[in-house]
Design an enzyme around this catalytic site. Structure first.
Site, short mmCIF file in Angstrom:
data_model
loop_
_atom_site.label_atom_id
_atom_site.label_comp_id
_atom_site.label_asym_id
_atom_site.label_seq_id
_atom_site.Cartn_x
_atom_site.Cartn_y
_atom_site.Cartn_z
N GLU A 214 0.95 -1.43 0.17
CA GLU A 214 -0.31 -0.30 0.21
C GLU A 214 0.82 0.70 -0.27
OE1 GLU A 214 -3.88 1.90 3.14
OE2 GLU A 214 -1.82 0.32 3.50
N LYS A 282 -9.72 1.72 -1.97
CA LYS A 282 -9.95 1.01 -1.34
C LYS A 282 -11.15 2.09 -0.34
CE LYS A 282 -7.02 1.24 3.57
NZ LYS A 282 -6.29 1.88 4.03
N CYS A 315 -4.85 -3.16 3.58
CA CYS A 315 -4.75 -2.30 4.19
C CYS A 315 -5.61 -2.76 5.45
CB CYS A 315 -4.27 -1.11 4.53
SG CYS A 315 -3.50 -0.84 5.95
#
Length: 417
Positions: A214, A282, A315
């Site tokens: 990331e 995300k 993440c």
């Protein structure tokens, strides 16, 4: 793929009756008190000559199946079951109507838990279930079970059942992860150059999919997200695209994507030709990212490539079961997880609960490649910055206590609750 017909069942109203049942078939239920109502229905049939009918009979605990025993199967060979059903009054057809294979040795002993067929398509009122699987070692016979369960007022009709011997082509994929943390870089470009140098020095030949962490454009720079945000396509995807083109592999990397005033934490998927295949934004932003002005995404795209159907998470997405589940339900076979840091146990759990491969690349978590059982196949470290694993997407994983999770988790889950 070669296919040899092994057993075919249809035209049930034309079959002679033996002890009141169509020849070659008998009924099964766990207990007599939950047995459904079995009959041959000459008025309903996909092939036009009757079908095997099961009705709930008003019993909410009902569970039973029509069963045929097929002899002559050989352990280690591959077979495909196809069965069509029509239903009425089923609250949850995908869960209540079952087509299963029970493998037996020559003495009639069950060799493993039953294999479930899954929904594959529809034609009019009829639904096709199918499953392709290797017979276990020692198999001599197989039961074909066509069932109905837990549907007091439901009815199901089965027709056009076929068991064929076939072959399955291996689907080898070389997955790779990178362990690297650029330091004291002056710009996003320098951080990306640092990653590219590691790939050039340590990546083996033949990689199909490689995962970077990331925030590959911000790590080491000391800058904030807005400083390094860029359009996609942009300088970073162009630089990584040149590496992907040279190595003839797919690359996944975390970047910060600017679209006007909006900035996303994005994973980009770059193809073997260096072109962008797709992106994932995300969806689960931790407080620090939201407070820094990032915008969450709103979908879970899956991309079909020449080696696998790929899905991406980033993440904090790993903290929640929904992203991985949504990607798996959308057909992902491999999940790519660029992650700053987190819990690798959760990453392994996401692979297990969705029966997928997972590749994680991180700064503060183990950089691992995980198989559908949660086993770690490879790990990148400071001493070995690029690690890879050769996997076969066609391989079936059987667990003694739950059977083939590739089918059982989808057949037995309860999204209705």
């Amino acid at each position: 793929m070669s296919v040899t017909a092994f057993a075919t069942f249809r035209h049930f109203s034309r079959l002679p009756l033996v002890d009141g049942l169509p020849q070659g078939w008998r009924t099964w239920s766990p207990r007599a008190e939950v047995a459904p109502v079995f009959s041959v229905d000459s008025a309903v049939g996909r092939s036009g000559a009757g079908s095997l009918r099961i009705a709930g009979g008003g019993n909410p605990a009902m569970f039973g199946a029509w069963r045929a025993r097929v002899s002559g199967v050989v352990g280690g060979r591959t077979y495909r079951l196809t069965a069509w059903y029509r239903s009425d009054g089923l609250a949850h057809p995908h869960h209540d109507a079952t087509a299963r294979l029970e493998w037996l040795d020559a003495a009639g002993t069950q060799l493993r838990l039953l294999d479930n067929a899954l929904e594959e398509g529809h034609e009019g009122e009829w639904t096709r279930l199918s499953h392709t699987i290797d017979a276990p070692a020692g198999a001599a016979d197989v039961h074909i079970d066509l069932g109905l369960r837990w549907s007091a007022h439901g009815t199901v009709w089965w027709d056009d059942i076929e068991l064929v011997e076939t072959t399955v082509t291996a689907r080898p994929v070389r997955l790779a992860t990178v362990h690297h943390r650029p330091k004291a870089t002056a710009s996003a470009a320098e951080s990306i150059d640092s990653f590219c140098a590691v790939i050039d020095r340590h990546a083996p030949a033949g990689i199909d999919v490689l995962c970077l962490p990331e925030g590959a454009t911000v790590v080491g720079t000391g800058k904030v997200y807005a400083d390094v945000a860029e359009p996609v396509p942009g300088p970073t995807t162009q630089r990584l695209g040149s590496v992907a083109q040279r190595l003839r592999c797919h690359i996944v990397a975390g970047v910060y994507q600017r679209q006007g005033a909006v900035i996303y934490n994005t994973a980009v998927l770059i193809g073997r030709d260096g072109a962008i295949i797709g992106t994932y934004k995300k969806t689960h932003l931790p407080q620090n990212e939201a407070d820094a002005g990032l915008m969450p995404g709103d979908g879970y795209p899956v991309y079909a490539t020449d080696v696998a159907r790929l899905g991406m998470m980033i993440c904090w997405d790993n903290q929640f079961p929904e992203p991985a589940r949504a990607l798996a339900m959308n057909g992902a076979e491999v999940l790519l997880l660029p992650i700053w840091g987190g819990n690798d146990i959760l990453a392994r759990a996401r692979a297990i609960e969705n029966h997928v491969f997972l590749v994680a690349s991180s700064y503060d978590m183990r950089c691992i490649i995980v198989d559908p059982t949660g086993a770690i196949l490879a790990e990148a470290t400071a001493e070995q910055p690029v690690a890879y694993a050769d996997v076969d997407l066609a391989r079936a994983y059987h667990q003694p206590w739950m059977g083939n999770l590739a089918t059982s988790i989808w057949k037995e889950r309860r999204p209705d609750l």
